[in-house]
Design an enzyme around this catalytic site. Structure first.
Site, mmCIF file in Angstrom:
data_model
loop_
_atom_site.group_PDB
_atom_site.id
_atom_site.type_symbol
_atom_site.label_atom_id
_atom_site.label_comp_id
_atom_site.label_asym_id
_atom_site.label_seq_id
_atom_site.Cartn_x
_atom_site.Cartn_y
_atom_site.Cartn_z
ATOM 1 N N LYS A 117 0.858 -1.390 0.179
ATOM 2 C CA LYS A 117 0.083 -0.173 0.010
ATOM 3 C C LYS A 117 0.775 1.352 -0.164
ATOM 4 O O LYS A 117 2.131 1.124 0.232
ATOM 5 C CB LYS A 117 -1.018 0.204 1.426
ATOM 6 C CG LYS A 117 -0.480 -0.096 2.499
ATOM 7 C CD LYS A 117 -0.031 1.465 3.123
ATOM 8 C CE LYS A 117 0.849 1.464 4.473
ATOM 9 N NZ LYS A 117 1.652 2.568 4.605
ATOM 10 N N ASP A 131 -2.468 -1.938 9.823
ATOM 11 C CA ASP A 131 -2.394 -1.965 8.381
ATOM 12 C C ASP A 131 -3.106 -3.252 7.971
ATOM 13 O O ASP A 131 -3.449 -3.222 6.420
ATOM 14 C CB ASP A 131 -1.154 -1.587 7.743
ATOM 15 C CG ASP A 131 -0.675 -0.376 8.068
ATOM 16 O OD1 ASP A 131 -1.560 0.576 8.236
ATOM 17 O OD2 ASP A 131 0.552 -0.017 7.766
HETATM 18 O O1 C5P Z 1 -0.351 -1.612 14.724
HETATM 19 P P1 C5P Z 1 0.939 -1.711 14.187
HETATM 20 O O2 C5P Z 1 1.466 -2.801 15.095
HETATM 21 O O3 C5P Z 1 1.237 -2.113 12.844
HETATM 22 O O4 C5P Z 1 1.546 -0.320 14.729
HETATM 23 C C1 C5P Z 1 3.253 -0.260 14.449
HETATM 24 C C2 C5P Z 1 3.499 0.898 15.322
HETATM 25 O O5 C5P Z 1 3.332 1.870 15.036
HETATM 26 C C3 C5P Z 1 2.694 1.043 16.832
HETATM 27 O O6 C5P Z 1 3.426 0.125 18.008
HETATM 28 C C4 C5P Z 1 2.717 2.497 17.222
HETATM 29 O O7 C5P Z 1 4.155 3.038 17.754
HETATM 30 C C5 C5P Z 1 2.915 2.920 15.786
HETATM 31 N N1 C5P Z 1 1.537 3.311 15.287
HETATM 32 C C6 C5P Z 1 0.951 4.457 16.006
HETATM 33 N N2 C5P Z 1 -0.180 4.841 15.612
HETATM 34 C C7 C5P Z 1 -1.046 4.186 14.755
HETATM 35 C C8 C5P Z 1 -0.602 3.129 14.030
HETATM 36 C C9 C5P Z 1 0.769 2.468 14.327
HETATM 37 O O8 C5P Z 1 1.587 5.078 16.601
HETATM 38 N N3 C5P Z 1 -2.446 4.307 14.524
#
Ligand code: C5P
Length: 303
Positions: free
Chosen positions: A12, A143
């Site tokens: 993406k 994501d």
């Molecule tokens: O959800 P995911 O594990 O992919 O997110 C990875 C990291 O990205 C999270 O631990 C956080 O530090 C950051 N993040 C965030 N806010 C979001 C998505 C991701 O701070 N909406």
């Protein structure tokens, strides 16, 4: 009938990425427009030879830097699906063929997880519903729901709450990858130290997409994380200006970076930009929107 299922995991790019406040759970409130790209990984699920504990016997990849243990999001996805399924899930081997850069801001790991959900679901006698798959996806990562569905969608909340967005036409991208990845949490953490105004409206991106106007879309592209990514990786400024000089309508950092994505007027221009940048960086071209995680035709699981 065969004993393996193959699924495509699409990358993406964020056409708009507005980052709001930090929430109590540490995540940031997002308003983002995702577009799925033709660039993809291939996930192959096959029946394991030996019995044993857990639903994944092993995970293998063709890319350095990708974990081959239960810390890999694809492994976690298989386990999460097995936990939700009422039936006994087959023990499998997961093979990941990487086309999407690792830690590149293109949701490669999330896409692998989404494709694993699709592939594992195809091994079940009573597959889980789309709604349940989306629930599991949201638990795996912000994501993952988008990479399951693909196309063009607005993401809010952590990015996991999705609504479709009308998009006409096809968009042509040149992509410049970096040898060194960027960790998403580091980029969000850097952003939190910066003075800034969140840019939450995606109105101009939506307008451009309805009109199939690549030039207007180029003007409208916006990424709140770009300043943080550039602060951590000042070398990316040079990549962006080089791509724009090579004829791209506009270059941006993709998501949390460090991949730089260049929107181009047509396929030929995207090839030229990729070729010029290709002297210095690993590059690819891609088109969007593309589907979400999808089974490759002709593969099926014998139950
Ligand atoms: O959800 P995911 O594990 O992919 O997110 C990875 C990291 O990205 C999270 O631990 C956080 O530090 C950051 N993040 C965030 N806010 C979001 C998505 C991701 O701070 N909406």
């Amino acid at each position: 009938m065969s004993e393996h299922v193959i699924a495509k995991a699409h990358a993406k790019v964020n056409l708009h990425l507005g980052v709001g406040q930090v929430r109590e759970d540490g995540y940031h409130e997002l308003v983002t427009v995702f577009q799925s790209l033709s660039l993809c990984d291939v996930v192959r699920i096959s029946r394991a030879d030996a019995m044993g504990a857990g639903c994944v016997e092993k995970l293998v990849t063709d890319a350095p830097g990708v974990p081959e243990d239960n810390s890999n999001l694809a492994w976690k996805a298989a386990e999460a699906l097995a936990r939700r399924s009422a039936e006994q899930v087959a023990r499998v081997v997961i093979e990941l063929q990487k086309g999407i850069p690792v830690a590149g801001g293109m949701a490669g790991g999330s896409a692998d997880a989404a494709a694993t959900l699709r592939a594992m679901n195809a091994t079940l006698q009573r597959p889980l519903s789309e709604a349940v798959l989306l629930e599991i996806a949201a638990e795996l990562g912000s994501d993952v729901p988008f990479t399951l569905l693909g196309e063009t969608r607005v993401g809010t909340g952590r990015g996991e709450a999705l609504t479709p967005l009308m998009s006409r036409g096809q968009y042509h991208w040149a992509l410049a990858f970096s040898k060194q990845g960027l960790a998403t949490p580091d980029v969000f953490a850097k952003l939190d130290t910066m003075e800034r105004q969140p840019h939450l409206s995606y109105e101009s991106v939506a307008q451009a997409l309805v009109c199939a106007d690549a030039h207007a879309l180029a003007d409208a592209l916006h990424n709140d994380l770009q300043a943080a990514a550039l602060s951590l990786r000042p070398d990316l400024r040079k990549v962006i200006s080089m791509g724009e000089r090579a004829g791209a309508l506009r270059g941006i950092v993709s998501g949390s970076g460090p991949t730089c994505a260049f929107l181009c007027a047509d396929a030929e221009s995207a090839q030229e930009v990729a070729a010029e940048l290709g002297v210095y960086y690993r590059t690819a071209t891609a088109t969007g929107p593309a589907p979400g995680a999808e089974l490759l035709e002709g593969t099926s699981w014998s139950i």
